[in-house]
Write a protein that holds these residues in place. Structure first.
Motif, PDB file in Angstrom:
ATOM      1  N   GLY A 123     -29.415 -11.155 -24.821  1.00 56.06           N
ATOM      2  CA  GLY A 123     -28.105 -11.547 -25.313  1.00 56.06           C
ATOM      3  C   GLY A 123     -28.152 -12.215 -26.670  1.00 56.06           C
ATOM      4  N   GLY A 124     -29.297 -12.752 -27.036  1.00 57.77           N
ATOM      5  CA  GLY A 124     -29.431 -13.500 -28.277  1.00 57.77           C
ATOM      6  C   GLY A 124     -29.686 -14.951 -27.935  1.00 57.77           C
ATOM      7  N   LEU A 125     -30.929 -15.371 -28.022  1.00 55.99           N
ATOM      8  CA  LEU A 125     -31.320 -16.702 -27.564  1.00 55.99           C
ATOM      9  C   LEU A 125     -30.499 -17.765 -28.286  1.00 55.99           C
ATOM     10  CD1 LEU A 125     -33.299 -17.978 -25.607  1.00 55.99           C
ATOM     11  CD2 LEU A 125     -34.945 -18.177 -27.477  1.00 55.99           C
ATOM     12  N   GLY A 126     -29.751 -18.539 -27.510  1.00 58.62           N
ATOM     13  CA  GLY A 126     -28.882 -19.553 -28.079  1.00 58.62           C
ATOM     14  C   GLY A 126     -27.412 -19.199 -27.998  1.00 58.62           C
ATOM     15  N   SER A 127     -27.087 -17.993 -27.599  1.00 59.68           N
ATOM     16  CA  SER A 127     -25.694 -17.558 -27.520  1.00 59.68           C
ATOM     17  C   SER A 127     -25.261 -17.469 -26.065  1.00 59.68           C
ATOM     18  CB  SER A 127     -25.518 -16.194 -28.194  1.00 59.68           C
ATOM     19  OG  SER A 127     -24.238 -15.671 -27.920  1.00 59.68           O
ATOM     20  N   VAL A 128     -24.315 -18.312 -25.680  1.00 58.82           N
ATOM     21  CA  VAL A 128     -23.793 -18.271 -24.312  1.00 58.82           C
ATOM     22  C   VAL A 128     -23.022 -16.974 -24.084  1.00 58.82           C
ATOM     23  CG1 VAL A 128     -22.234 -19.391 -22.676  1.00 58.82           C
ATOM     24  CG2 VAL A 128     -23.707 -20.775 -24.134  1.00 58.82           C
ATOM     25  N   GLN A 129     -22.208 -16.574 -25.077  1.00 57.80           N
ATOM     26  CA  GLN A 129     -21.450 -15.326 -24.944  1.00 57.80           C
ATOM     27  C   GLN A 129     -22.387 -14.128 -24.809  1.00 57.80           C
ATOM     28  OE1 GLN A 129     -21.120 -17.623 -27.303  1.00 57.80           O
ATOM     29  NE2 GLN A 129     -18.966 -18.155 -27.642  1.00 57.80           N
ATOM     30  N   GLY A 130     -23.453 -14.130 -25.604  1.00 60.28           N
ATOM     31  CA  GLY A 130     -24.420 -13.046 -25.517  1.00 60.28           C
ATOM     32  C   GLY A 130     -25.103 -13.002 -24.171  1.00 60.28           C
ATOM     33  N   ALA A 131     -25.390 -14.182 -23.591  1.00 58.87           N
ATOM     34  CA  ALA A 131     -26.024 -14.238 -22.271  1.00 58.87           C
ATOM     35  C   ALA A 131     -25.114 -13.647 -21.205  1.00 58.87           C
ATOM     36  CB  ALA A 131     -26.383 -15.685 -21.929  1.00 58.87           C
ATOM     37  N   VAL A 132     -23.811 -13.918 -21.310  1.00 57.70           N
ATOM     38  CA  VAL A 132     -22.864 -13.365 -20.345  1.00 57.70           C
ATOM     39  C   VAL A 132     -22.825 -11.842 -20.449  1.00 57.70           C
ATOM     40  CG1 VAL A 132     -20.430 -13.245 -19.691  1.00 57.70           C
ATOM     41  CG2 VAL A 132     -21.457 -15.445 -20.270  1.00 57.70           C
ATOM     42  N   ILE A 133     -22.752 -11.327 -21.681  1.00 57.28           N
ATOM     43  CA  ILE A 133     -22.711  -9.872 -21.877  1.00 57.28           C
ATOM     44  C   ILE A 133     -23.998  -9.225 -21.385  1.00 57.28           C
ATOM     45  CG2 ILE A 133     -22.597  -8.040 -23.612  1.00 57.28           C
ATOM     46  CD1 ILE A 133     -20.900  -9.968 -25.319  1.00 57.28           C
ATOM     47  N   ALA A 134     -25.139  -9.828 -21.722  1.00 58.41           N
ATOM     48  CA  ALA A 134     -26.424  -9.271 -21.300  1.00 58.41           C
ATOM     49  C   ALA A 134     -26.578  -9.328 -19.785  1.00 58.41           C
ATOM     50  CB  ALA A 134     -27.565 -10.034 -21.976  1.00 58.41           C
ATOM     51  N   ALA A 135     -26.076 -10.378 -19.147  1.00 63.39           N
ATOM     52  CA  ALA A 135     -26.156 -10.486 -17.690  1.00 63.39           C
ATOM     53  C   ALA A 135     -25.384  -9.356 -17.020  1.00 63.39           C
ATOM     54  CB  ALA A 135     -25.614 -11.841 -17.235  1.00 63.39           C
ATOM     55  N   ILE A 136     -24.190  -9.067 -17.543  1.00 63.56           N
ATOM     56  CA  ILE A 136     -23.394  -7.974 -16.980  1.00 63.56           C
ATOM     57  C   ILE A 136     -24.093  -6.630 -17.211  1.00 63.56           C
ATOM     58  CG2 ILE A 136     -21.206  -6.736 -17.158  1.00 63.56           C
ATOM     59  CD1 ILE A 136     -19.912  -9.419 -17.910  1.00 63.56           C
ATOM     60  N   LEU A 137     -24.640  -6.434 -18.431  1.00 60.39           N
ATOM     61  CA  LEU A 137     -25.333  -5.187 -18.750  1.00 60.39           C
ATOM     62  C   LEU A 137     -26.536  -4.967 -17.842  1.00 60.39           C
ATOM     63  CD1 LEU A 137     -25.924  -2.716 -20.546  1.00 60.39           C
ATOM     64  CD2 LEU A 137     -27.149  -4.255 -22.098  1.00 60.39           C
TER      65      LEU A 137
END
Length: 293
Positions: free
Chosen positions: A233-247
């Motif tokens: 998701g991009g280390l440090g990005s909460v939004q990126g972590a959410v998107i990566a978790a769904i993916l």
């Protein structure tokens, strides 16, 4: 019907591992620490919840509350053992990774000594009722997992936006150097960050352990997947972590459906590699340049 079933499984998986991935991202962006001790926190919280369920009460609120509290305590322990002694030392990032990994490994061995190799499981916290959504029968455990994970995320975001301590954490996430200059205590904030993220890992442990099991090394897979999702998701990005978790949750659900569970890690890491080839800093690519130096 098959598509709906896959999507629900993907959201369920993303809800659990996403909590750990978000915890990893918050810890990195605010403290500059890649915390590899979440495996220890996961097992620590799971065993605390299991002891509560077997020795004290099987009330789901009590069991979940103890698991979350134990996760927060585990986070504070890591803060005391790693962050406080090392945060102002040279090569803190690499030292912190090694120290937290050591805690995770040592903790697993201690759990093995105290509890033995036999797996433990939590009782059904949400009951055994079922309902139908889009002609797909869904158990109470999946609905409970998704609901509790979303509720925890909403509470964390609301607390970070409205409370003084939450604003200090957000300031550290945006610019740790400027935050320290204006008087935000790094050590004090470290305690809040580690307790908050530890509580998230504790909830993930309770939610997963009622479906699978608790064992000395049961935190290893959630740790690997949590860190992998955070990197994707991009280390440090909460939004990126959410998107990566769904993916990655969708990848896991599709792999289980069409290939089999033994190929899950293979397909997930293949997707992560492809994402990082296209976007080296992850989906969001919000890694702080100061952290890279």
């Amino acid at each position: 019907m098959d598509l709906a079933f896959v999507l629900i499984n993907a959201i369920t998986v993303a809800s659990i591992y996403g909590l750990i991935a978000i915890a990893v991202s918050i810890t990195w962006s605010s403290l500059g620490l890649v915390n590899l001790a979440y495996g220890f926190v996961f097992s620590f919280a799971g065993y605390a919840a299991w002891l509560t369920a077997t020795q004290v009460s099987k009330d789901p609120f009590v069991v979940a509350g103890v698991g979350i509290l134990a996760g927060a305590v585990g986070g504070v322990i890591i803060c005391l053992l790693v962050f406080i002694p090392l945060h102002d030392k040279p090569a803190f990032t690499s030292r912190g990774m090694i120290a937290t990994l050591a805690i995770s490994l040592i903790g697993s061995q201690l759990f093995l000594m105290f509890f033995g190799p036999t797996s433990k499981s939590l009782p059904d916290l949400f009951g055994r009722w079922r309902t139908k959504i889009f002609d797909v029968t869904i158990g109470a455990d999946k609905i409970g997992i998704i609901t509790c994970s979303i509720a925890m995320l909403i509470i964390v975001v609301a607390w970070m936006r409205s409370s003084r301590r939450g604003l200090e954490i957000r300031a550290m996430m945006m610019n740790p150097h400027a935050a320290s200059i204006v008087g935000i205590g790094v050590r004090r904030t470290g305690f809040y960050v580690m307790a908050l993220t530890g509580a998230m890992a504790g909830l993930a442990s309770v939610l997963l352990s009622q479906t699978y099991y608790i064992a000395p090394f049961s935190g290893l897979t959630p740790l690997i997947k949590g860190v992998s999702i955070a990197l994707c998701g991009g280390l440090g990005s909460v939004q990126g972590a959410v998107i990566a978790a769904i993916l990655l949750g969708l990848v896991e659900a599709l792999t289980n459906k069409f290939l089999g569970g033994q190929y899950v890690l293979m397909t997930q890491f293949l997707v992560i590699i492809l994402v990082l080839i296209v976007r080296p800093h992850g989906i969001s690519g919000l890694v702080d340049k100061a952290r890279e130096q």
